[in-house]
Write an enzyme that holds these catalytic residues in place. Structure first.
Site, PDB file in Angstrom:
ATOM      1  N   ASP A 210       0.865  -1.171   0.000  1.00 25.54           N
ATOM      2  CA  ASP A 210       0.000   0.000   0.000  1.00 25.54           C
ATOM      3  C   ASP A 210       0.907   1.228   0.000  1.00 25.54           C
ATOM      4  O   ASP A 210       2.139   1.140   0.038  1.00 25.54           O
ATOM      5  CB  ASP A 210      -0.983  -0.052   1.181  1.00 25.54           C
ATOM      6  CG  ASP A 210      -2.197   0.847   0.942  1.00 25.54           C
ATOM      7  OD1 ASP A 210      -2.159   1.680   0.022  1.00 25.54           O
ATOM      8  OD2 ASP A 210      -3.193   0.725   1.682  1.00 25.54           O
TER       9      ASP A 210
HETATM   10  C1  BGC Z   1      -5.053   3.152   0.426  1.00 21.75           C
HETATM   11  C2  BGC Z   1      -5.412   2.125  -0.618  1.00 21.75           C
HETATM   12  C3  BGC Z   1      -5.375   2.754  -1.985  1.00 21.75           C
HETATM   13  C4  BGC Z   1      -3.999   3.358  -2.207  1.00 21.75           C
HETATM   14  C5  BGC Z   1      -3.835   3.988  -3.567  1.00 21.75           C
HETATM   15  C6  BGC Z   1      -3.767   3.879   0.086  1.00 21.75           C
HETATM   16  O1  BGC Z   1      -3.493   4.912   0.944  1.00 21.75           O
HETATM   17  O2  BGC Z   1      -4.924   2.524   1.678  1.00 21.75           O
HETATM   18  O3  BGC Z   1      -6.674   1.568  -0.340  1.00 21.75           O
HETATM   19  O4  BGC Z   1      -5.683   1.811  -2.958  1.00 21.75           O
HETATM   20  O5  BGC Z   1      -3.781   4.351  -1.235  1.00 21.75           O
HETATM   21  O6  BGC Z   1      -4.494   5.179  -3.676  1.00 21.75           O
END
Ligand code: BGC
Length: 746
Positions: free
Chosen positions: A305
């Site tokens: 993530d």
């Molecule tokens: C979130 C994810 C998301 C990713 C990309 C992260 O901060 O936890 O769910 O897909 O950002 O935007």
């Protein structure tokens, strides 16, 4: 379009194709891999944010950006010197702009990269075409689950792909498969509620909708099961803060949704940013390799993530520096790093390989998965977006599906003296509350913006509750009121509707709170409404359950609308008018008070006759999981069970008759629960095992069935994941109907 054959010819003409074994020649992934330098391989494992390839100034105003302008020189640098294979992110911009931007991105990459491996682009379209102006916005998952009809999750995935695959969005960071256990959590609305089976069923339907969408041909899109695993129950309720989840509970409650999605072929998985039991998941080899790969058999791409390798150093403090953090994550099993702002990952990973701490075989393992993903999606054949089918974006038939999803997701919770639906001859409604005439509270986060704070981002023609009611109730005056005007305006009104709940949109850390109580000014407004003596209907739009016990008992009607999306206000108005008969059922337990944190499937010892707790504590649920009223009545009768003694390999057939005893057509979701009376690992008081929704005409009876398979429905995992099936008594229940049977092992 660059065909795969042409692609290999180009590679050949560069004179760089090294000799491969005949086996490798037959396998395009191995063939390509064998031509790649270490730097090129690491580049494929790197994912950067959109802001890194735009003007420097975009960083400060990114959340209000209205047009993407690619900085080609920056992109060339990433492509030529770092071989970056993936980019992500977006905001609500027009399709033409998306097309131009992604087209530029892919063409620049094809021109300047040596091996011409297409870029895979990831976007958070989590509830419809979230980051696309004019696209269809569906209800958030917390609502979808309340429909108890998985078709809506499938359609959300499918329609999103039809609308966005042409733009080059080959990777959707959806669905969220986290279990909605902690009601404080700022991402509660992204979950399918608190039940593991519902999460698994809806999550997998969503994955299938994304990955099996034929209408987007020639494009194919990957889903992303996120966030593996145990993200949703941090002790404090705050995003990305520590969770303590025993292995047995992890397997019983949090794992099934991921297991089912993996079995269904989900192509990618995103990792939980937090820690479980003292180990950040991004550094946990037991979870990322042992559990995810070896046990669950996941063969796709595991992406970190946001910033999460860096977080091992700067947030979790398990690594002294970013290089050590990179080592931990790659060693644990990560395939791709959502870095997302720099190429530091490339530098450190290369050093680690050169120092012999990470083997090139380990790198190859990840790159193989990434190349296979790109090939499976057909990116080599169709790397460029297209702009000749934009009429499908936000098409009327798509919005109709989103409207139907919203209609079936709204839960009628209380309806005293049949205050709802409103009488046809009603003259005047007073509508008050911060959410009465605004769009933001209908959609929440991940809608055009990360956390949109203003209605300016939303379509002009999107109805609010006020405009939808005005349109729906042509012969009724709908008047907006505030605290100071409410009592006067209500004098000649027939009913007061209070549009309360969460007033702002939030996502991730923005959503971390320390108080679930309905704000004081909303309570004051409700009290003012009660003073009028008119019937009061409470209408809640919110992404998690704000505590309403101070006002709930005094409301004549309560509607929980959750975050129903762009078509939500229309659906709400139709339910209030009675043109739509509500059929949603709660996908989670709505707590009576803040301290009531237990879900419906809690353990028996939460309430024990041996140590009875106060009545107040016992009233832990204001609205039960699975509760929801209709404008008709459904009567359950004649439950039958094929045998009262069941052996391990047999199937028990259960049946119940449901009759529509009212005078309206309605839909009923029949939920089947199992309770295990005695077991070696404490069991939930009841567990949902099957659900089915059907429409019934007035007077009509239908038989609903559930075939209990002992291993599937009566077993539970131990802390190692081994299934236990234990002899003894079980009770099956649906509605008020129950039957008891005995499982015999011999
Ligand atoms: C979130 C994810 C998301 C990713 C990309 C992260 O901060 O936890 O769910 O897909 O950002 O935007």
């Amino acid at each position: 379009m660059l065909s795969r054959t042409l692609f290999f010819l180009i590679v050949l003409s560069t004179g760089l194709l090294v000799s491969c074994s005949s086996e490798q020649n037959n396998d395009p992934v191995e063939n390509l891999l064998s031509q790649m330098t270490l730097e090129e391989k690491i580049g494929q494992m790197t994912q950067l944010n959109i802001t890194t390839i735009m003007s420097d100034s975009i960083q400060e105003h990114y959340d209000s950006v209205t047009t993407f302008v690619l900085d080609t020189n920056k992109l060339i640098d990433f492509v030529k010197n770092h071989h970056v294979g993936s980019f992500l992110n977006g905001r609500g911009v027009d399709p033409e702009n998306w097309f131009e931007y992604i087209n530029g991105l892919q063409r620049t990459n094809m021109k300047h990269s040596r091996l011409k491996i297409p870029i895979i682009y990831g976007v958070d379209h989590v509830h419809g075409s979230s980051y696309l102006n004019g696209g269809t916005i569906f209800p958030h998952n917390i609502n979808l689950a309340a429909t108890f009809d998985t078709t809506f999750a499938y359609e959300t995935g499918k329609i999103t792909v039809i609308e966005t695959a042409d733009l080059g969005h080959s990777w959707l960071f959806a669905p969220v498969l986290d279990l909605g256990r902690n009601k404080f959590w700022g991402r509660y609305y992204e979950t399918f509620g608190e039940d593991p089976m519902v999460t698994a069923e809806f999550g997998t339907a969503f994955v299938n909708g994304i990955q099996n969408c034929q209408e987007a041909a020639p494009y194919k899109v990957a889903a992303c099961a996120k966030h593996f695993i145990g993200y949703s129950d941090p002790k404090s309720g705050w995003d990305r803060s520590p969770a303590e989840i025993p292995d047995q509970a992890l397997r019983e409650f949090f794992l099934p949704a991921f297991q089912k999605a993996i079995n269904a072929g989900v192509k990618t998985v995103m990792i939980n940013s937090g820690e479980i039991n003292g180990i950040p998941v991004h550094a946990n080899k037991e979870i990322l390799t042992g559990l995810l790969r070896k046990e669950l058999g996941f063969e796709g791409v595991a992406v970190t993530d946001w910033l999460d390798i860096i977080a091992l150093e700067k947030m979790h403090f398990v690594a002294e520096n970013e290089k050590e953090a990179t080592f931990l994550a790659i060693d644990a099993g990560i395939d791709m790093s959502m870095v997302p702002y720099s190429t530091s990952f490339c530098k450190y990973l290369k050093e680690l390989v050169e120092e012999g701490r990470i083997s090139e075989e380990r790198i190859d393992q990840s790159v193989r998965r990434i190349l296979k993903l790109k090939m499976d999606l057909g990116l080599f054949d169709n790397p460029y977006p297209r702009n000749d089918r934009f009429e499908r974006i936000g098409a009327e038939e798509h919005k109709k599906v989103a409207l139907n999803a919203a209609r079936e997701s709204i839960v009628l919770v209380k309806n005293e003296k049949n205050v709802l639906p409103l009488q046809k001859d009603i003259k005047k409604i007073v509508l008050a509350g911060p959410n009465a005439d605004r769009k933001v509270p209908l959609c929440g986060g991940w809608t055009y913006r990360f956390a949109p704070q203003s209605d300016i981002w939303f379509p002009k023609d999107m109805p609010t509750i006020y405009s939808a009611l005005t349109k729906e109730l042509e012969n009724t005056t709908v008047e907006l009121a505030e605290l100071s005007t409410l009592s006067n305006k209500a004098v000649d009104a027939d009913v007061v509707i209070l549009a309360l709940g969460e007033e702002t949109a939030y996502a991730e850390t923005d959503g971390s709170i320390d108080d679930l109580e309905l704000p004081e000014h909303q309570i004051a407004l409700a009290k003012e409404a009660f003073m009028t003596g008119k019937p009061v209907i409470l209408l809640l739009t919110e992404g998690r359950p704000l505590i309403i016990h101070k006002i709930a008992d005094r409301c004549d009607g309560i509607i929980f609308a959750g975050l129903p999306g762009n078509e939500g206000a229309t659906a709400i108005a139709e339910i209030i008018s009675g043109n739509i008969n509500p059929s949603g059922k709660m996908s989670f337990t709505y707590p009576w008070k803040q301290g009531h944190v237990i879900p419906y499937n809690h353990k028996r010892s939460e309430f024990s006759e041996l140590r009875p707790v106060s009545e107040d504590l016992q009233r832990y649920s204001l609205i039960d999981f699975g509760q929801g009223l209709s404008y008709t009545n459904f009567e359950y009768s004649d439950i039958t069970i094929s045998d009262t003694v069941v052996s391990v390999n047999s199937t028990v057939k259960c049946q119940v008759t449901v009759t529509n005893t009212g005078n309206r057509v309605g839909k009923e979701s029949v939920l089947w629960f199992v309770s295990d009376e005695v077991a070696s690992i404490t069991r939930p008081i009841k567990e949902l095992k099957h659900f089915e929704k059907q429409q019934l005409k007035p007077g009509e009876s239908k038989t609903f069935t559930f075939a209990v398979n002992p291993w599937k429905h009566l077993s539970f995992p131990d802390k190692h994941g081994d299934k236990r099936l234990e002899e003894g008594y079980f009770t099956i229940s649906t509605g008020e109907q129950t039957k008891r049977f005995k499982l015999e092992l011999q």
